[in-house]
Motif scaffolding. Structure first.
Motif, PDB file in Angstrom:
ATOM      1  N   LYS A  87      94.017  94.311  29.275  1.00  0.00           N
ATOM      2  CA  LYS A  87      92.975  95.207  29.786  1.00  0.00           C
ATOM      3  C   LYS A  87      92.166  94.530  30.894  1.00  0.00           C
ATOM      4  CE  LYS A  87      90.173  98.829  29.689  1.00  0.00           C
ATOM      5  NZ  LYS A  87      90.591 100.167  30.169  1.00  0.00           N
ATOM      6  N   ILE A  88      91.901  93.245  30.738  1.00  0.00           N
ATOM      7  CA  ILE A  88      91.197  92.500  31.790  1.00  0.00           C
ATOM      8  C   ILE A  88      92.046  92.442  33.053  1.00  0.00           C
ATOM      9  CG2 ILE A  88      90.369  90.194  32.442  1.00  0.00           C
ATOM     10  CD1 ILE A  88      89.486  89.853  29.486  1.00  0.00           C
ATOM     11  N   TYR A  89      93.342  92.225  32.885  1.00  0.00           N
ATOM     12  CA  TYR A  89      94.246  92.105  34.037  1.00  0.00           C
ATOM     13  C   TYR A  89      94.538  93.462  34.678  1.00  0.00           C
ATOM     14  CZ  TYR A  89      98.309  90.672  36.789  1.00  0.00           C
ATOM     15  OH  TYR A  89      99.199  90.426  37.819  1.00  0.00           O
ATOM     16  N   LYS A  90      94.669  94.484  33.844  1.00  0.00           N
ATOM     17  CA  LYS A  90      94.935  95.844  34.335  1.00  0.00           C
ATOM     18  C   LYS A  90      93.872  96.784  33.763  1.00  0.00           C
ATOM     19  CE  LYS A  90      99.973  95.379  34.936  1.00  0.00           C
ATOM     20  NZ  LYS A  90     101.318  95.800  34.430  1.00  0.00           N
ATOM     21  N   PRO A  91      92.699  96.852  34.390  1.00  0.00           N
ATOM     22  CA  PRO A  91      91.582  97.630  33.841  1.00  0.00           C
ATOM     23  C   PRO A  91      91.888  99.109  33.663  1.00  0.00           C
ATOM     24  CG  PRO A  91      90.846  96.198  35.636  1.00  0.00           C
ATOM     25  CD  PRO A  91      92.335  96.164  35.648  1.00  0.00           C
ATOM     26  N   GLU A  92      92.901  99.603  34.376  1.00  0.00           N
ATOM     27  CA  GLU A  92      93.233 101.024  34.290  1.00  0.00           C
ATOM     28  C   GLU A  92      93.946 101.388  32.989  1.00  0.00           C
ATOM     29  OE1 GLU A  92      96.799  98.994  36.220  1.00  0.00           O
ATOM     30  OE2 GLU A  92      94.605  98.803  36.288  1.00  0.00           O
ATOM     31  N   LEU A  93      94.393 100.406  32.217  1.00  0.00           N
ATOM     32  CA  LEU A  93      95.064 100.685  30.952  1.00  0.00           C
ATOM     33  C   LEU A  93      94.150 101.432  29.990  1.00  0.00           C
ATOM     34  CD1 LEU A  93      96.823  97.287  30.119  1.00  0.00           C
ATOM     35  CD2 LEU A  93      97.975  99.431  30.695  1.00  0.00           C
ATOM     36  N   GLN A  94      94.732 102.379  29.254  1.00  0.00           N
ATOM     37  CA  GLN A  94      94.062 102.978  28.109  1.00  0.00           C
ATOM     38  C   GLN A  94      94.536 102.196  26.887  1.00  0.00           C
ATOM     39  OE1 GLN A  94      95.540 107.115  29.425  1.00  0.00           O
ATOM     40  NE2 GLN A  94      93.734 107.557  28.199  1.00  0.00           N
ATOM     41  N   LEU A  95      93.629 101.452  26.280  1.00  0.00           N
ATOM     42  CA  LEU A  95      94.010 100.473  25.257  1.00  0.00           C
ATOM     43  C   LEU A  95      93.550 100.895  23.872  1.00  0.00           C
ATOM     44  CD1 LEU A  95      95.040  97.633  24.407  1.00  0.00           C
ATOM     45  CD2 LEU A  95      92.752  96.762  25.001  1.00  0.00           C
ATOM     46  N   THR A  96      94.471 100.821  22.912  1.00  0.00           N
ATOM     47  CA  THR A  96      94.128 100.971  21.500  1.00  0.00           C
ATOM     48  C   THR A  96      94.437  99.658  20.803  1.00  0.00           C
ATOM     49  OG1 THR A  96      94.580 103.345  21.474  1.00  0.00           O
ATOM     50  CG2 THR A  96      94.588 102.220  19.354  1.00  0.00           C
ATOM     51  N   LEU A  97      93.418  99.069  20.205  1.00  0.00           N
ATOM     52  CA  LEU A  97      93.569  97.830  19.450  1.00  0.00           C
ATOM     53  C   LEU A  97      93.715  98.203  17.981  1.00  0.00           C
ATOM     54  CD1 LEU A  97      90.770  95.789  21.253  1.00  0.00           C
ATOM     55  CD2 LEU A  97      93.245  95.483  21.537  1.00  0.00           C
ATOM     56  N   PHE A 107      84.821  91.973  15.298  1.00  0.00           N
ATOM     57  CA  PHE A 107      84.843  91.039  16.421  1.00  0.00           C
ATOM     58  C   PHE A 107      85.326  91.720  17.685  1.00  0.00           C
ATOM     59  CE2 PHE A 107      87.639  88.333  19.056  1.00  0.00           C
ATOM     60  CZ  PHE A 107      86.663  87.546  19.650  1.00  0.00           C
ATOM     61  N   LEU A 108      86.378  92.518  17.585  1.00  0.00           N
ATOM     62  CA  LEU A 108      86.932  93.188  18.768  1.00  0.00           C
ATOM     63  C   LEU A 108      85.918  94.138  19.395  1.00  0.00           C
ATOM     64  CD1 LEU A 108      90.487  93.903  17.320  1.00  0.00           C
ATOM     65  CD2 LEU A 108      89.942  92.269  19.148  1.00  0.00           C
ATOM     66  N   ARG A 109      85.184  94.854  18.571  1.00  0.00           N
ATOM     67  CA  ARG A 109      84.129  95.746  19.095  1.00  0.00           C
ATOM     68  C   ARG A 109      83.053  94.928  19.818  1.00  0.00           C
ATOM     69  NH1 ARG A 109      84.223 100.980  17.330  1.00  0.00           N
ATOM     70  NH2 ARG A 109      85.548 101.461  15.514  1.00  0.00           N
ATOM     71  N   TYR A 110      82.653  93.850  19.182  1.00  0.00           N
ATOM     72  CA  TYR A 110      81.639  92.967  19.773  1.00  0.00           C
ATOM     73  C   TYR A 110      82.145  92.368  21.080  1.00  0.00           C
ATOM     74  CZ  TYR A 110      79.049  88.552  20.329  1.00  0.00           C
ATOM     75  OH  TYR A 110      78.331  87.493  20.835  1.00  0.00           O
ATOM     76  N   LEU A 111      83.384  91.875  21.057  1.00  0.00           N
ATOM     77  CA  LEU A 111      83.985  91.252  22.230  1.00  0.00           C
ATOM     78  C   LEU A 111      84.032  92.214  23.406  1.00  0.00           C
ATOM     79  CD1 LEU A 111      85.728  88.968  23.585  1.00  0.00           C
ATOM     80  CD2 LEU A 111      87.719  90.131  22.595  1.00  0.00           C
ATOM     81  N   CYS A 112      84.586  93.396  23.187  1.00  0.00           N
ATOM     82  CA  CYS A 112      84.735  94.355  24.284  1.00  0.00           C
ATOM     83  C   CYS A 112      83.383  94.824  24.801  1.00  0.00           C
ATOM     84  CB  CYS A 112      85.593  95.538  23.838  1.00  0.00           C
ATOM     85  SG  CYS A 112      87.323  95.096  23.560  1.00  0.00           S
ATOM     86  N   GLY A 113      82.406  94.912  23.902  1.00  0.00           N
ATOM     87  CA  GLY A 113      81.056  95.244  24.337  1.00  0.00           C
ATOM     88  C   GLY A 113      80.461  94.164  25.220  1.00  0.00           C
ATOM     89  N   GLU A 114      80.638  92.916  24.798  1.00  0.00           N
ATOM     90  CA  GLU A 114      80.105  91.789  25.575  1.00  0.00           C
ATOM     91  C   GLU A 114      80.800  91.649  26.927  1.00  0.00           C
ATOM     92  OE1 GLU A 114      77.592  89.342  24.819  1.00  0.00           O
ATOM     93  OE2 GLU A 114      77.045  90.973  23.461  1.00  0.00           O
ATOM     94  N   LEU A 115      82.081  91.991  26.975  1.00  0.00           N
ATOM     95  CA  LEU A 115      82.835  91.884  28.228  1.00  0.00           C
ATOM     96  C   LEU A 115      82.677  93.122  29.109  1.00  0.00           C
ATOM     97  CD1 LEU A 115      86.187  90.257  26.978  1.00  0.00           C
ATOM     98  CD2 LEU A 115      84.171  89.118  27.933  1.00  0.00           C
ATOM     99  N   THR A 118      85.672  99.164  29.083  1.00  0.00           N
ATOM    100  CA  THR A 118      85.635 100.568  28.690  1.00  0.00           C
ATOM    101  C   THR A 118      87.069 101.098  28.579  1.00  0.00           C
ATOM    102  OG1 THR A 118      85.473 101.278  31.008  1.00  0.00           O
ATOM    103  CG2 THR A 118      83.409 100.937  29.811  1.00  0.00           C
ATOM    104  N   GLY A 119      87.208 102.271  27.973  1.00  0.00           N
ATOM    105  CA  GLY A 119      88.544 102.814  27.792  1.00  0.00           C
ATOM    106  C   GLY A 119      89.316 102.082  26.720  1.00  0.00           C
ATOM    107  N   VAL A 120      88.592 101.603  25.697  1.00  0.00           N
ATOM    108  CA  VAL A 120      89.221 100.889  24.592  1.00  0.00           C
ATOM    109  C   VAL A 120      88.929 101.635  23.296  1.00  0.00           C
ATOM    110  CG1 VAL A 120      89.417  98.716  23.325  1.00  0.00           C
ATOM    111  CG2 VAL A 120      88.912  98.684  25.778  1.00  0.00           C
ATOM    112  N   GLU A 121      89.974 101.867  22.503  1.00  0.00           N
ATOM    113  CA  GLU A 121      89.851 102.517  21.204  1.00  0.00           C
ATOM    114  C   GLU A 121      90.171 101.490  20.125  1.00  0.00           C
ATOM    115  OE1 GLU A 121      91.562 106.591  19.067  1.00  0.00           O
ATOM    116  OE2 GLU A 121      92.857 105.495  20.444  1.00  0.00           O
ATOM    117  N   PHE A 122      89.432 101.556  19.022  1.00  0.00           N
ATOM    118  CA  PHE A 122      89.619 100.607  17.927  1.00  0.00           C
ATOM    119  C   PHE A 122      90.149 101.363  16.713  1.00  0.00           C
ATOM    120  CE2 PHE A 122      86.163  99.364  20.668  1.00  0.00           C
ATOM    121  CZ  PHE A 122      86.482  98.066  21.002  1.00  0.00           C
TER     122      PHE A 122
END
Length: 234
Positions: A87-97, A107-115, A118-122
């Motif tokens: 997602k960092i390398y290709k921000p246009e990706l729609q990502l589901t973790l 942790f993943l929610r916290y991480l993506c928030g800190e970074l 957007t466009g990330v589903e957990f």
């Protein structure tokens, strides 16, 4: 924490160009990972160069593949590898973790928030259960890294991939042997093996990326429950 110039030089070997902003995000990622790892077991690799090689370069080699586009599900993502790096390398990706362990999802929610991603589903789900819900055959790409042997991975991942999409399994040097044992699983689940791509990480570790296409719908009998998948792989 990481040596950003060193990481950029390593990636340049594979024609992977990182912007200053991307290197800053990866550096922040490494710091957050090591800090959070003190209270939740996320990784055994905590040295700067270890994180660069085993986590970041490994994940960037995956992310740089042309198939990695559109809607990506990272199955058993753990601390976010390779999904968050992709997602960092290709921000246009729609990502589901997709990760069944609650503390890791936190942790993943916290991480993506800190970074600021957007466009990330957990999805706090096991893949075999997720494929019985709204995630069945909706993804362009499914990835899995250090989750299970390939015959089991096929049953975890292929039911999540749309027909015409791709399943990418990140494996070690034993990938060829695993692939030989996965022919039946691929056939039953609507997949087709295409090729294996080989990489050597900067620390000398051998990596293989097994590329499988989804050529037909997965029969409704699959995936089975996790116990059956583990006890009797296809």
């Amino acid at each position: 924490m990481i040596d950003k110039n060193r990481l950029a030089e390593k990636c340049f070997t594979w024609n992977i160009a990182l912007t200053g902003a991307q290197l800053d995000l990866l550096d922040r990622y490494a710091r957050l990972l090591v800090d959070y790892n003190q209270k939740v077991n996320l990784t055994a690799i905590t040295t700067p160069e270890g994180i660069e090689d085993r986590h970041f370069v490994d994940s960037l080699l995956f992310a740089a593949q042309p198939e990695v586009a559109g809607r990506l599900v990272d199955v058993g993502t753990g601390a976010g590898f390779p999904g968050v790096v992709a997602k960092i390398y290709k921000p246009e990706l729609q990502l589901t973790l997709m990760e069944p362990t609650g503390k890791r999802v936190e942790f993943l929610r916290y991480l993506c928030g800190e970074l600021g991603l957007t466009g990330v589903e957990f999805a706090k789900e096991r893949a075999e259960e997720a494929a019985r819900k709204q995630w069945r055959e909706v993804f362009d790409v499914a990835s899995a890294r250090a989750v299970a042997a390939l015959p089991m991975l096929c049953e975890y991942c292929l039911p999540l991939v749309r027909v015409g999409g791709t399943f990418l399994a990140m494996k070690g040097p034993d990938a060829d042997a695993e692939r030989a044992g996965s022919a039946n699983a691929l056939r039953r689940l609507g997949g087709e093996y295409r090729e294996t791509r080989a990489f050597t990480l900067p620390d000398g570790s051998e990596r293989r990326l097994v590329v499988c296409k989804k050529i037909s719908q997965t029969p409704t009998a699959y995936p089975r429950n996790g116990g059956k998948i583990a006890k009797k792989p296809l």
